[in-house]
Design a protein around this motif. Structure first.
Motif, PDB file in Angstrom:
ATOM      1  N   SER A 190       0.823  -1.213   0.000  1.00 45.53           N
ATOM      2  CA  SER A 190       0.000   0.000   0.000  1.00 45.53           C
ATOM      3  C   SER A 190       0.857   1.264   0.000  1.00 45.53           C
ATOM      4  CB  SER A 190      -0.918   0.023   1.226  1.00 45.53           C
ATOM      5  OG  SER A 190      -1.831  -1.028   1.194  1.00 45.53           O
ATOM      6  N   VAL A 191       1.872   1.277   0.844  1.00 46.89           N
ATOM      7  CA  VAL A 191       2.750   2.454   0.913  1.00 46.89           C
ATOM      8  C   VAL A 191       3.529   2.609  -0.391  1.00 46.89           C
ATOM      9  CG1 VAL A 191       4.744   3.477   2.084  1.00 46.89           C
ATOM     10  CG2 VAL A 191       2.924   2.422   3.434  1.00 46.89           C
ATOM     11  N   ASN A 192       4.097   1.522  -0.895  1.00 49.18           N
ATOM     12  CA  ASN A 192       4.854   1.603  -2.145  1.00 49.18           C
ATOM     13  C   ASN A 192       3.976   2.012  -3.324  1.00 49.18           C
ATOM     14  OD1 ASN A 192       7.403   1.028  -1.117  1.00 49.18           O
ATOM     15  ND2 ASN A 192       7.098  -1.175  -1.304  1.00 49.18           N
ATOM     16  N   ASP A 193       2.761   1.504  -3.391  1.00 47.65           N
ATOM     17  CA  ASP A 193       1.835   1.899  -4.464  1.00 47.65           C
ATOM     18  C   ASP A 193       1.516   3.381  -4.389  1.00 47.65           C
ATOM     19  OD1 ASP A 193       1.776  -0.669  -5.452  1.00 47.65           O
ATOM     20  OD2 ASP A 193      -0.208  -1.156  -4.628  1.00 47.65           O
ATOM     21  N   TRP A 194       1.280   3.881  -3.182  1.00 46.16           N
ATOM     22  CA  TRP A 194       0.965   5.306  -3.019  1.00 46.16           C
ATOM     23  C   TRP A 194       2.153   6.166  -3.451  1.00 46.16           C
ATOM     24  CZ3 TRP A 194       2.783   9.478  -0.235  1.00 46.16           C
ATOM     25  CH2 TRP A 194       1.960  10.596  -0.232  1.00 46.16           C
ATOM     26  N   ILE A 195       3.357   5.764  -3.052  1.00 51.51           N
ATOM     27  CA  ILE A 195       4.555   6.515  -3.445  1.00 51.51           C
ATOM     28  C   ILE A 195       4.728   6.476  -4.969  1.00 51.51           C
ATOM     29  CG2 ILE A 195       7.086   6.531  -3.345  1.00 51.51           C
ATOM     30  CD1 ILE A 195       6.788   5.618  -0.387  1.00 51.51           C
ATOM     31  N   ASP A 196       4.538   5.304  -5.570  1.00 51.25           N
ATOM     32  CA  ASP A 196       4.661   5.183  -7.025  1.00 51.25           C
ATOM     33  C   ASP A 196       3.636   6.032  -7.761  1.00 51.25           C
ATOM     34  OD1 ASP A 196       6.777   3.434  -6.765  1.00 51.25           O
ATOM     35  OD2 ASP A 196       5.550   1.629  -7.098  1.00 51.25           O
ATOM     36  N   ASN A 197       2.433   6.172  -7.201  1.00 49.28           N
ATOM     37  CA  ASN A 197       1.366   6.939  -7.845  1.00 49.28           C
ATOM     38  C   ASN A 197       1.453   8.439  -7.570  1.00 49.28           C
ATOM     39  OD1 ASN A 197       0.110   4.745  -9.086  1.00 49.28           O
ATOM     40  ND2 ASN A 197      -0.973   4.230  -7.212  1.00 49.28           N
ATOM     41  N   ASN A 198       2.407   8.853  -6.751  1.00 45.93           N
ATOM     42  CA  ASN A 198       2.585  10.264  -6.429  1.00 45.93           C
ATOM     43  C   ASN A 198       4.063  10.653  -6.580  1.00 45.93           C
ATOM     44  OD1 ASN A 198      -0.166  11.161  -5.282  1.00 45.93           O
ATOM     45  ND2 ASN A 198       0.231   9.204  -4.304  1.00 45.93           N
ATOM     46  N   LYS A 216       5.611  13.124  -7.828  1.00 41.66           N
ATOM     47  CA  LYS A 216       6.017  14.523  -7.691  1.00 41.66           C
ATOM     48  C   LYS A 216       6.123  14.973  -6.239  1.00 41.66           C
ATOM     49  CE  LYS A 216       4.330  15.784 -12.188  1.00 41.66           C
ATOM     50  NZ  LYS A 216       3.504  16.638 -13.002  1.00 41.66           N
ATOM     51  N   TYR A 217       5.736  14.119  -5.308  1.00 38.71           N
ATOM     52  CA  TYR A 217       5.862  14.459  -3.892  1.00 38.71           C
ATOM     53  C   TYR A 217       7.252  14.096  -3.405  1.00 38.71           C
ATOM     54  CZ  TYR A 217       0.744  14.789  -3.710  1.00 38.71           C
ATOM     55  OH  TYR A 217      -0.571  15.111  -3.906  1.00 38.71           O
ATOM     56  N   GLU A 218       7.801  14.951  -2.555  1.00 42.88           N
ATOM     57  CA  GLU A 218       9.087  14.659  -1.938  1.00 42.88           C
ATOM     58  C   GLU A 218       8.823  14.006  -0.578  1.00 42.88           C
ATOM     59  OE1 GLU A 218      13.129  16.807  -0.313  1.00 42.88           O
ATOM     60  OE2 GLU A 218      11.654  18.007  -1.370  1.00 42.88           O
ATOM     61  N   ILE A 219       9.223  12.755  -0.436  1.00 38.77           N
ATOM     62  CA  ILE A 219       9.034  12.033   0.822  1.00 38.77           C
ATOM     63  C   ILE A 219      10.066  12.540   1.821  1.00 38.77           C
ATOM     64  CG2 ILE A 219       8.961   9.767   1.949  1.00 38.77           C
ATOM     65  CD1 ILE A 219       6.781  10.244  -0.240  1.00 38.77           C
ATOM     66  N   LYS A 220       9.591  13.009   2.954  1.00 39.55           N
ATOM     67  CA  LYS A 220      10.476  13.524   4.003  1.00 39.55           C
ATOM     68  C   LYS A 220      10.858  12.429   4.997  1.00 39.55           C
ATOM     69  CE  LYS A 220      10.541  17.856   2.774  1.00 39.55           C
ATOM     70  NZ  LYS A 220      11.766  18.520   2.373  1.00 39.55           N
ATOM     71  N   ASP A 221       9.886  11.598   5.360  1.00 39.39           N
ATOM     72  CA  ASP A 221      10.137  10.554   6.354  1.00 39.39           C
ATOM     73  C   ASP A 221       8.986   9.558   6.323  1.00 39.39           C
ATOM     74  OD1 ASP A 221      11.421   9.192   8.371  1.00 39.39           O
ATOM     75  OD2 ASP A 221      11.070  10.706   9.913  1.00 39.39           O
ATOM     76  N   PHE A 267      -0.504  -3.050  11.720  1.00 44.90           N
ATOM     77  CA  PHE A 267       0.728  -2.485  11.174  1.00 44.90           C
ATOM     78  C   PHE A 267       0.380  -1.137  10.572  1.00 44.90           C
ATOM     79  CE2 PHE A 267       1.055  -7.058  11.098  1.00 44.90           C
ATOM     80  CZ  PHE A 267       2.314  -7.290  11.633  1.00 44.90           C
ATOM     81  N   SER A 268       1.075  -0.099  11.014  1.00 44.98           N
ATOM     82  CA  SER A 268       0.766   1.260  10.572  1.00 44.98           C
ATOM     83  C   SER A 268       2.002   1.963  10.047  1.00 44.98           C
ATOM     84  CB  SER A 268       0.204   2.081  11.737  1.00 44.98           C
ATOM     85  OG  SER A 268      -0.927   1.473  12.292  1.00 44.98           O
ATOM     86  N   ALA A 269       1.773   2.857   9.098  1.00 43.28           N
ATOM     87  CA  ALA A 269       2.848   3.692   8.568  1.00 43.28           C
ATOM     88  C   ALA A 269       2.317   5.108   8.400  1.00 43.28           C
ATOM     89  CB  ALA A 269       3.353   3.163   7.235  1.00 43.28           C
ATOM     90  N   LEU A 270       3.171   6.053   8.693  1.00 44.59           N
ATOM     91  CA  LEU A 270       2.858   7.466   8.513  1.00 44.59           C
ATOM     92  C   LEU A 270       3.894   8.022   7.550  1.00 44.59           C
ATOM     93  CD1 LEU A 270       1.275  10.035   9.533  1.00 44.59           C
ATOM     94  CD2 LEU A 270       3.193  10.350  11.086  1.00 44.59           C
ATOM     95  N   VAL A 271       3.436   8.476   6.387  1.00 45.45           N
ATOM     96  CA  VAL A 271       4.330   9.055   5.392  1.00 45.45           C
ATOM     97  C   VAL A 271       4.242  10.570   5.521  1.00 45.45           C
ATOM     98  CG1 VAL A 271       4.859   9.260   2.926  1.00 45.45           C
ATOM     99  CG2 VAL A 271       3.989   7.101   3.849  1.00 45.45           C
ATOM    100  N   ILE A 272       5.382  11.192   5.720  1.00 45.08           N
ATOM    101  CA  ILE A 272       5.464  12.648   5.796  1.00 45.08           C
ATOM    102  C   ILE A 272       6.051  13.109   4.465  1.00 45.08           C
ATOM    103  CG2 ILE A 272       6.447  14.618   7.035  1.00 45.08           C
ATOM    104  CD1 ILE A 272       6.728  12.630   9.460  1.00 45.08           C
ATOM    105  N   TYR A 273       5.333  13.996   3.774  1.00 39.31           N
ATOM    106  CA  TYR A 273       5.757  14.404   2.438  1.00 39.31           C
ATOM    107  C   TYR A 273       5.489  15.883   2.200  1.00 39.31           C
ATOM    108  CZ  TYR A 273       0.812  14.166   1.087  1.00 39.31           C
ATOM    109  OH  TYR A 273      -0.535  14.377   0.999  1.00 39.31           O
ATOM    110  N   ASP A 274       6.172  16.406   1.207  1.00 35.37           N
ATOM    111  CA  ASP A 274       5.965  17.787   0.774  1.00 35.37           C
ATOM    112  C   ASP A 274       5.252  17.720  -0.568  1.00 35.37           C
ATOM    113  OD1 ASP A 274       6.117  20.468   0.036  1.00 35.37           O
ATOM    114  OD2 ASP A 274       8.095  20.719   0.956  1.00 35.37           O
ATOM    115  N   ASP A 275       4.113  18.389  -0.679  1.00 35.42           N
ATOM    116  CA  ASP A 275       3.324  18.283  -1.911  1.00 35.42           C
ATOM    117  C   ASP A 275       3.730  19.292  -2.987  1.00 35.42           C
ATOM    118  OD1 ASP A 275       2.266  20.576  -0.794  1.00 35.42           O
ATOM    119  OD2 ASP A 275       0.182  19.987  -1.069  1.00 35.42           O
ATOM    120  N   LYS A 276       4.780  20.073  -2.743  1.00 38.06           N
ATOM    121  CA  LYS A 276       5.287  20.949  -3.792  1.00 38.06           C
ATOM    122  C   LYS A 276       6.011  20.095  -4.819  1.00 38.06           C
ATOM    123  CE  LYS A 276       5.932  24.937  -0.843  1.00 38.06           C
ATOM    124  NZ  LYS A 276       6.898  25.846  -0.221  1.00 38.06           N
TER     125      LYS A 276
END
Length: 68
Positions: A18-26, A28-33, A52-61
């Motif tokens: 789920s996390v990898n799919d979201w990152i692949d589909n976005n 242009k976002y810079e993943i911070k942590d 199991f939980s994950a929190l993705v911190i990203y910059d949408d610029k």
């Protein structure tokens, strides 16, 4: 602007996908942590329930510039 995306799954492999799919589909976002957490509880019938939980911190610029 800094934003977050939360993921929560009962299986660590599904969470990973789920996390990898979201990152692949976005792209242009810079993943911070990425923060990861697990928890487990037992029901009165001794059934274990995992979370199991994950929190993705990203910059949408848009930071990624196409190289020529």
């Amino acid at each position: 602007m800094i934003k977050i995306k939360c993921f929560d799954e009962a299986d660590k492999y599904i969470l990973t996908r789920s996390v990898n799919d979201w990152i692949d589909n976005n792209p242009k976002y810079e993943i911070k942590d990425i923060k990861f957490s697990t928890s487990c509880m037992t029901t009165k019938y001794y059934e274990k329930i995992y979370c199991f939980s994950a929190l993705v911190i990203y910059d949408d610029k848009i930071y990624k510039i196409e190289k020529e």
